[in-house]
Design a protein around this motif. Structure first.
Motif, PDB file in Angstrom:
ATOM      1  N   ALA A   1       0.855  -1.188   0.000  1.00 41.75           N
ATOM      2  CA  ALA A   1       0.000   0.000   0.000  1.00 41.75           C
ATOM      3  C   ALA A   1       0.891   1.237   0.000  1.00 41.75           C
ATOM      4  CB  ALA A   1      -0.908   0.011   1.221  1.00 41.75           C
ATOM      5  N   GLY A   2       0.330   2.369  -0.347  1.00 43.75           N
ATOM      6  CA  GLY A   2       1.014   3.652  -0.241  1.00 43.75           C
ATOM      7  C   GLY A   2       2.379   3.689  -0.893  1.00 43.75           C
ATOM      8  N   ASP A   3       3.392   3.974  -0.070  1.00 43.57           N
ATOM      9  CA  ASP A   3       4.770   4.114  -0.569  1.00 43.57           C
ATOM     10  C   ASP A   3       5.259   2.839  -1.245  1.00 43.57           C
ATOM     11  OD1 ASP A   3       5.078   6.750   0.372  1.00 43.57           O
ATOM     12  OD2 ASP A   3       5.635   6.039   2.370  1.00 43.57           O
ATOM     13  N   GLU A   4       4.826   1.701  -0.753  1.00 39.76           N
ATOM     14  CA  GLU A   4       5.252   0.436  -1.359  1.00 39.76           C
ATOM     15  C   GLU A   4       4.736   0.322  -2.794  1.00 39.76           C
ATOM     16  OE1 GLU A   4       5.154  -2.499   2.475  1.00 39.76           O
ATOM     17  OE2 GLU A   4       3.297  -1.517   1.839  1.00 39.76           O
ATOM     18  N   LEU A   5       3.520   0.759  -3.026  1.00 43.34           N
ATOM     19  CA  LEU A   5       2.963   0.716  -4.391  1.00 43.34           C
ATOM     20  C   LEU A   5       3.678   1.696  -5.312  1.00 43.34           C
ATOM     21  CD1 LEU A   5      -0.857   0.350  -3.665  1.00 43.34           C
ATOM     22  CD2 LEU A   5       0.742  -1.402  -4.501  1.00 43.34           C
ATOM     23  N   VAL A   6       4.080   2.842  -4.783  1.00 43.10           N
ATOM     24  CA  VAL A   6       4.850   3.805  -5.586  1.00 43.10           C
ATOM     25  C   VAL A   6       6.160   3.160  -6.024  1.00 43.10           C
ATOM     26  CG1 VAL A   6       6.099   6.003  -5.531  1.00 43.10           C
ATOM     27  CG2 VAL A   6       3.806   5.849  -4.537  1.00 43.10           C
ATOM     28  N   LEU A   7       6.858   2.522  -5.081  1.00 38.40           N
ATOM     29  CA  LEU A   7       8.120   1.858  -5.414  1.00 38.40           C
ATOM     30  C   LEU A   7       7.887   0.727  -6.411  1.00 38.40           C
ATOM     31  CD1 LEU A   7      11.141   1.364  -5.052  1.00 38.40           C
ATOM     32  CD2 LEU A   7      10.595   0.035  -2.987  1.00 38.40           C
ATOM     33  N   LEU A   8       6.864  -0.060  -6.196  1.00 40.69           N
ATOM     34  CA  LEU A   8       6.566  -1.167  -7.102  1.00 40.69           C
ATOM     35  C   LEU A   8       6.283  -0.662  -8.518  1.00 40.69           C
ATOM     36  CD1 LEU A   8       6.294  -4.248  -7.009  1.00 40.69           C
ATOM     37  CD2 LEU A   8       3.863  -3.925  -6.558  1.00 40.69           C
ATOM     38  N   ARG A   9       5.534   0.438  -8.627  1.00 40.07           N
ATOM     39  CA  ARG A   9       5.246   1.021  -9.944  1.00 40.07           C
ATOM     40  C   ARG A   9       6.543   1.469 -10.623  1.00 40.07           C
ATOM     41  NH1 ARG A   9       5.124   6.010 -11.483  1.00 40.07           N
ATOM     42  NH2 ARG A   9       4.894   6.861  -9.402  1.00 40.07           N
ATOM     43  N   LEU A  10       7.420   2.132  -9.871  1.00 41.02           N
ATOM     44  CA  LEU A  10       8.689   2.584 -10.449  1.00 41.02           C
ATOM     45  C   LEU A  10       9.547   1.409 -10.893  1.00 41.02           C
ATOM     46  CD1 LEU A  10       9.550   5.547  -8.058  1.00 41.02           C
ATOM     47  CD2 LEU A  10       8.977   5.697 -10.498  1.00 41.02           C
ATOM     48  N   LEU A  11       9.564   0.342 -10.111  1.00 42.75           N
ATOM     49  CA  LEU A  11      10.329  -0.838 -10.516  1.00 42.75           C
ATOM     50  C   LEU A  11       9.811  -1.378 -11.847  1.00 42.75           C
ATOM     51  CD1 LEU A  11      10.669  -2.596  -7.053  1.00 42.75           C
ATOM     52  CD2 LEU A  11      12.531  -1.617  -8.416  1.00 42.75           C
ATOM     53  N   GLY A  12       8.502  -1.347 -12.020  1.00 40.29           N
ATOM     54  CA  GLY A  12       7.909  -1.811 -13.274  1.00 40.29           C
ATOM     55  C   GLY A  12       8.217  -0.912 -14.453  1.00 40.29           C
ATOM     56  N   GLU A  13       8.464   0.371 -14.190  1.00 43.41           N
ATOM     57  CA  GLU A  13       8.771   1.325 -15.256  1.00 43.41           C
ATOM     58  C   GLU A  13      10.234   1.303 -15.677  1.00 43.41           C
ATOM     59  OE1 GLU A  13       7.674   5.230 -13.932  1.00 43.41           O
ATOM     60  OE2 GLU A  13       5.547   4.752 -13.866  1.00 43.41           O
ATOM     61  N   MET A  14      11.084   0.659 -14.902  1.00 45.41           N
ATOM     62  CA  MET A  14      12.523   0.747 -15.161  1.00 45.41           C
ATOM     63  C   MET A  14      12.938   0.339 -16.576  1.00 45.41           C
ATOM     64  SD  MET A  14      15.699  -0.495 -12.905  1.00 45.41           S
ATOM     65  CE  MET A  14      17.369  -0.343 -13.525  1.00 45.41           C
ATOM     66  N   PRO A  15      12.440  -0.767 -17.113  1.00 45.33           N
ATOM     67  CA  PRO A  15      12.887  -1.131 -18.471  1.00 45.33           C
ATOM     68  C   PRO A  15      12.596  -0.046 -19.504  1.00 45.33           C
ATOM     69  CG  PRO A  15      11.837  -3.007 -17.424  1.00 45.33           C
ATOM     70  CD  PRO A  15      11.586  -1.816 -16.533  1.00 45.33           C
ATOM     71  N   GLY A  16      11.466   0.613 -19.401  1.00 43.36           N
ATOM     72  CA  GLY A  16      11.143   1.690 -20.335  1.00 43.36           C
ATOM     73  C   GLY A  16      12.099   2.859 -20.215  1.00 43.36           C
ATOM     74  N   TRP A  17      12.411   3.240 -18.983  1.00 44.42           N
ATOM     75  CA  TRP A  17      13.354   4.343 -18.782  1.00 44.42           C
ATOM     76  C   TRP A  17      14.754   3.952 -19.231  1.00 44.42           C
ATOM     77  CZ3 TRP A  17      12.158   9.203 -18.038  1.00 44.42           C
ATOM     78  CH2 TRP A  17      10.909   9.507 -17.514  1.00 44.42           C
ATOM     79  N   ALA A  18      15.134   2.696 -19.004  1.00 47.71           N
ATOM     80  CA  ALA A  18      16.469   2.238 -19.399  1.00 47.71           C
ATOM     81  C   ALA A  18      16.635   2.252 -20.917  1.00 47.71           C
ATOM     82  CB  ALA A  18      16.732   0.839 -18.857  1.00 47.71           C
ATOM     83  N   ALA A  19      15.529   2.105 -21.628  1.00 50.03           N
ATOM     84  CA  ALA A  19      15.599   2.103 -23.091  1.00 50.03           C
ATOM     85  C   ALA A  19      15.692   3.523 -23.656  1.00 50.03           C
ATOM     86  CB  ALA A  19      14.369   1.400 -23.664  1.00 50.03           C
ATOM     87  N   GLY A  20      15.517   4.520 -22.821  1.00 53.32           N
ATOM     88  CA  GLY A  20      15.541   5.913 -23.268  1.00 53.32           C
ATOM     89  C   GLY A  20      16.929   6.523 -23.194  1.00 53.32           C
TER      90      GLY A  20
END
Length: 146
Positions: free
Chosen positions: A61-80
């Motif tokens: 919940a809360g901060d944990e979900l924010v971190l989890l979302r960012l972890l999921g976004e990492m491959p997209g950012w790494a490709a940029g």
């Protein structure tokens, strides 16, 4: 030796993006990222010593979900491009610090480990791998102690 998942985050990110090593305060984005890696590494080590095993990723919940979302976004950012990826690593590091401070992965005092601790240890392990991979991709060697 740093834990880096060789199969994750193979990106064409420019090497040599350097942050200053000092000051070692939360005003320095490089410190934020490096310390997030070191903190996550400590949690993983301490969990092993206390017998707290990875648990299923449930109840976030809360901060944990924010971190989890960012972890999921990492491959997209790494490709940029590199600048965007470095900025992403800074956000990821700050998100990990928020979780570390507000959602303890390890039981305190005589508290017995519960399912929530196992889930948070799994999240710390994922953050350690992702931040370690990110640091490696920009040409830094992740350090478990600062």
């Amino acid at each position: 030796m740093p834990l880096v998942d060789e199969s994750y985050g193979v990106a064409d990110v420019a090497k040599g993006v350097y942050w200053a090593d000092r000051p070692r305060t939360f005003d320095n984005p490089g410190f934020v990222v490096r310390f997030a890696y070191a903190r996550a590494a400590w949690v993983v080590r301490a969990a092993g010593e206390l017998g707290v095993e990875n648990g299923p990723p449930e109840g976030y919940a809360g901060d944990e979900l924010v971190l989890l979302r960012l972890l999921g976004e990492m491959p997209g950012w790494a490709a940029g491009e590199a600048r965007g990826f470095v900025s992403f690593l800074e956000r990821l590091g700050r998100a990990y610090h928020d979780v570390h401070e507000r959602c303890p992965a390890l039981p305190k005092g005589d508290e017995k480990p519960r399912a929530v601790h196992g889930a948070r240890v799994a999240l710390a392990r994922a953050a350690r791998i992702a931040i370690g991979n990110g640091l490696t991709m920009i040409g830094e060697t992740p350090r478990e102690r600062i």
